[in-house]
Structures are given as C-alpha cells and as structure tokens.
Design a protein around this motif. Sequence first.
Motif: not given
Length: 164
Positions: A126-142
């Motif tokens: 439910a917390q999802s928003s329209y704001v795209a996640s930043a593509r960081t090394a942490e993003y790609y890891k998880k």
Amino acid sequence: METTNTNLPPSLEARVQRAVDNFMQGYGCCQSVVAAFADLYGLDDNLAKRIGAGFGGGVGRMRMMCGAVSGIVTLVGLDCGQTEGSDREGKSACYKVVQELLAKSKEQNGSLICAEILGLKGHDKAQSSYVASARTAEYYKKRPCAAKVESAARIFAEYLKNKQ
C-alpha cells in the motif's frame, strides 16, 4: 548479471543479455525486455522503450503484473496479435501463446505479480507511490528484477527458437 546458456542460438542469447543490460542501465523491466526484441517487429529502440515505459514497477509502480511479464505479453502481441477486430481465431491464438509463456514464467518465478515477486506484504504494498526508486548498487543487490528480466527474455527467445 551473466545469462545462463540454454541452447539458444547466439543471436537470441545476445538478445537475452541485451534485456539484462538494458535493465542494469536503468530501464524498467518491461522496457528492457521489449527493447531487446523490438527490431524484429520494425520498432526502433526509443519507441520500444516508450511502449514499455508505463508497465514498470508492476504497471505504473502499482505492484500488479510484473513488468518483465508485461514485456512478454507485449512481444507476443507484436509477434502474433490479430489486426482485425472480428478475428476471434487470431485473438484466441494470441491468447494461447500468452497463457503458455506466462505459465512458464509463473513456474520459474513463483508469481506473475510484482508485489509477490518482491515479497511485499499488505502495508508495504500500500505504501507504493508513483516515484521511481533510485537505481543504486543497493537497489540492484536487494531486487530480483534483473533475474526476472532475464527469465522473461529467455522465455520469449525460446518461443522464437521453437517457432522456427
């Protein structure tokens, strides 16, 4: 991310890798898959990425159908979709291919739903928003998304190989 060889011809294996590379460059799951095959259907890279843009994050980041899976659906439409509204047989043939390929995706990935693939539960979803996640090394890891993009591209590439 390295792709795994499953006896695809080098040209199709390169398309699978291109899909993963697209994702790692910041494109959404659907964009990545569609753009890797778009030239086969007369689409240039930019138009393919625009067509797939709204499907990211499980359709507009609403965590519904996985974007990589949406890429499969888009490509099947380009490959065998009917063009006459009254062509029920053509429509049915396209739906059959979609269902077969999505069944493979579900078998390989456990779900076709973005939120389920990401392991999001009630409140997180439910917390999802329209704001795209930043593509960081942490993003790609998880995130499992690169693997899901590879899976979708491989499923479509195998479909093309078997169609010949």
